[in-house]
Write a protein that holds these residues in place. Structure first.
Motif, PDB file in Angstrom:
ATOM      1  N   GLY A  25       0.806  -1.572  -0.290  1.00  0.00           N
ATOM      2  CA  GLY A  25       0.043   0.046   0.459  1.00  0.00           C
ATOM      3  C   GLY A  25       0.623   1.002   0.420  1.00  0.00           C
ATOM      4  N   LYS A  26       1.837   1.015   0.726  1.00  0.00           N
ATOM      5  CA  LYS A  26       2.874   2.197   0.646  1.00  0.00           C
ATOM      6  C   LYS A  26       3.736   2.167  -0.690  1.00  0.00           C
ATOM      7  N   ALA A  27       3.764   1.574  -1.571  1.00  0.00           N
ATOM      8  CA  ALA A  27       4.485   1.490  -2.550  1.00  0.00           C
ATOM      9  C   ALA A  27       3.410   2.486  -3.076  1.00  0.00           C
ATOM     10  N   ALA A  28       2.373   1.569  -3.283  1.00  0.00           N
ATOM     11  CA  ALA A  28       1.296   2.459  -4.419  1.00  0.00           C
ATOM     12  C   ALA A  28       1.301   3.774  -4.017  1.00  0.00           C
ATOM     13  N   VAL A  29       1.006   4.172  -3.194  1.00  0.00           N
ATOM     14  CA  VAL A  29       1.520   5.911  -2.655  1.00  0.00           C
ATOM     15  C   VAL A  29       2.484   6.898  -3.395  1.00  0.00           C
ATOM     16  N   PHE A  30       3.170   5.550  -3.408  1.00  0.00           N
ATOM     17  CA  PHE A  30       4.951   6.383  -4.237  1.00  0.00           C
ATOM     18  C   PHE A  30       4.680   6.442  -5.453  1.00  0.00           C
ATOM     19  N   PHE A  31       3.624   5.324  -5.867  1.00  0.00           N
ATOM     20  CA  PHE A  31       3.253   4.946  -7.583  1.00  0.00           C
ATOM     21  C   PHE A  31       2.493   6.589  -7.830  1.00  0.00           C
ATOM     22  N   TYR A  32       1.684   6.501  -7.248  1.00  0.00           N
ATOM     23  CA  TYR A  32       0.328   7.618  -7.438  1.00  0.00           C
ATOM     24  C   TYR A  32       1.185   9.013  -7.519  1.00  0.00           C
ATOM     25  N   PHE A  33       1.893   9.075  -6.900  1.00  0.00           N
ATOM     26  CA  PHE A  33       2.313  10.396  -6.924  1.00  0.00           C
ATOM     27  C   PHE A  33       3.371  10.533  -7.700  1.00  0.00           C
ATOM     28  N   PHE A  34       4.488   9.630  -7.944  1.00  0.00           N
ATOM     29  CA  PHE A  34       5.060   9.291  -9.611  1.00  0.00           C
ATOM     30  C   PHE A  34       4.289  10.079 -10.917  1.00  0.00           C
ATOM     31  N   ALA A  35       2.768   9.631 -10.635  1.00  0.00           N
ATOM     32  CA  ALA A  35       2.256   8.983 -11.801  1.00  0.00           C
ATOM     33  C   ALA A  35       1.867  10.844 -12.172  1.00  0.00           C
ATOM     34  N   MET A  36       1.243  11.055 -10.952  1.00  0.00           N
ATOM     35  CA  MET A  36       1.590  12.899 -10.666  1.00  0.00           C
ATOM     36  C   MET A  36       2.040  14.007 -10.413  1.00  0.00           C
TER      37      MET A  36
END
Length: 512
Positions: free
Chosen positions: A371-382
């Protein structure tokens, strides 16, 4: 009025910033619903969208209604962009912006005073119509008013403002989360009226586009405004040269002097249909990266999927919007140095990675680290998406369009964006409920398709005048040629060559 005395690059910046305020309103309205679809006071007023306190079939039904409430703004925007096909060439650029502002004022007022599902739907769609006119007009207007060296930077300011609008909406929603009663969502809905008032008060003082005036045969007015944009005398040879170049490009595209040919589907040497398809596909691929799944539903993703508290979910969501704005700010410094193609390829490629990673990570949330890694990739995408695929496709569509159909291509670009935005917003709640993490795989695949299309078919336009970009397509014989031609065509090709060619052609017609 002070704006009447501004000229040169200062005038170009004023136009770019005021047009960008319109995009701030767009970004704000697109994101503001994200913050209160789980608020008890909002759900009490519109219980049909309650997916928090319902289960089973009722929750599925309410998810569909919620998707409609969020997505109907995009449908309204598509209608507004479509109207540019009819009003854009009649009213001109600044007057179209005034109409958009008036419609937005009505729509925002309806939204902020809503007491029923029907009223919020009407308010959302009316606001969307005004926003659609803005998006179909402003990038084209700023592109036409900017010099070739700074055009990318000036147009992409719109992206910073639009994404700042998303960030402002998120932080306003976070602050109002701690209030009670309907003010927690009525105030955020009403706030755009402040920005719209700024636009409406200053737009009447903006000059019309010289290219639009030349198309309408108002050459003297166009010369005066071009002189202001170049900070030169109306009698200066550079001003005369620029006006002659625009006339040459217009008449070459029309076919003969005085005959207006605005058929966007023609496939003669000017390749109208070819350019239209490229322009519309750019904004389509922006939406099909899935970026608005994150931007529009981040609060519910963090709260319902990743199990964060309501407060933490809103903080994360607001920070995501800041990441978007930072990405758009980065684009301003790169667009006229690196170019359009590399940045668009970078953004679509980044979304392939981000969406694939999020899909894999959220497939097993029993592990907290996922879940924490997914948050990172959300920020990466944005952060990565707006560097090349937010405002860039709108600008690119206006750049590659010939003057005779530029308003049509700009409108089609916006229509494509809003229709696919509507589709994504409408489908997302249902898809997330039914296929969960697999939904992100769809956007990884469509982002990859975008990379391929951009690489094969999108020519580079950096540093070229709008008339020079015409040459890229005129010298192309197939849909695969523009990329190659753009690499080989010398910069500044269209100056004296095109003017002389047009003069000879006009003389031959007169003799005949």
């Amino acid at each position: 009025m002070g704006i009447l005395n501004v000229q040169g690059e200062s005038l170009q910046r004023v136009i770019a910033v005021l047009g960008s305020v319109a995009f701030l309103v767009q970004g704000y309205n697109q994101s503001v619903m994200n913050g209160f679809t789980t608020l008890p006071s909002f759900l009490a007023a519109i219980p049909q969208v309650d997916t928090v306190n319902t289960t089973g079939a009722q929750e599925a039904h309410n998810s569909t209604i919620l998707g409609l409430v969020v997505a109907i703004f995009e449908l309204g925007s598509a209608i507004g962009a479509l109207s540019c096909l009819f009003i854009g060439d009649r009213l001109g650029r600044p007057k179209s912006m005034l109409v958009a502002g008036a419609i937005c004022t009505v729509g925002v007022t309806i939204q902020a005073s809503t007491y029923s599902l029907a009223q919020i739907l009407v308010g959302r769609i009316v606001t969307g119509v005004g926003i659609g006119i803005y998006t179909g007009t402003v990038p084209m207007y700023v592109s036409e008013m900017s010099n070739s060296e700074k055009r990318g930077q000036l147009v992409l300011v719109e992206g910073v403002f639009a994404l700042s609008g998303l960030a402002i909406a998120s932080w306003v929603n976070f602050g109002m989360y701690y209030t009670t009663g309907s003010v927690s969502w009525r105030f955020p809905l009403a706030l755009p009226l402040v920005f719209i008032a700024v636009i409406l008060s200053l737009t009447p003082w903006l000059p019309e586009s010289p290219r639009y005036l030349i198309k309408k045969g108002r050459v003297e007015e166009a010369t005066a405004i071009m002189a202001r944009l170049m900070a030169l005398s109306e009698n200066d040879t550079e001003v005369a040269k620029e006006i002659a170049l625009i006339q040459a490009a217009l008449n070459r595209d029309v076919g003969q002097p005085g005959k207006d040919s605005a058929n966007p589907f023609s496939m003669d040497k000017n390749r109208h249909l070819h350019r239209l398809v490229i322009a519309a596909s750019g904004t389509m691929f922006t939406q099909m990266t899935g970026i608005n799944v994150i931007a529009g539903y981040s609060t519910s993703i963090f709260e319902e999927t990743l199990n964060y508290s309501g407060s933490d979910a809103r903080i994360f969501s607001a920070c995501l919007q800041v990441a978007l704005a930072l990405g758009a700010l980065t684009a301003i410094f790169l667009v006229d140095r690196v170019g359009r193609r590399p940045l668009m390829l970078f953004s679509t490629g980044s979304m392939v990675l981000a969406q694939a990673a999020v899909s894999g990570l959220t497939s097993d949330l029993s592990k907290p680290a996922n879940g924490k890694a997914a948050v990172f990739f959300y920020f990466f995408a944005m952060y990565c998406l707006p560097i090349g695929m937010f405002i860039m496709p709108f600008m690119y569509g206006s750049e590659i369009a010939p003057l005779s159909i530029r308003h049509i291509v700009a409108a089609a670009t916006a229509i494509s964006s809003w229709l696919f935005n509507f589709m994504v917003a409408e489908v997302t709640p249902i898809a997330r409920d039914n296929i969960g993490w697999k939904y992100d795989i769809v956007y990884a695949a469509t982002s990859a398709a975008g990379c391929v299309v951009i690489y094969l078919f999108y020519p580079e336009t950096r540093g070229r005048t709008l008339e020079e970009i015409d040459e890229i397509f005129i010298q192309s014989n197939s849909i695969f040629d523009p990329v190659r031609v753009a690499k080989k065509l010398p910069m500044g090709f269209t100056t004296s060559d095109s003017i002389d060619a047009y003069a000879k052609e006009a003389s031959s017609s007169e003799v005949a």
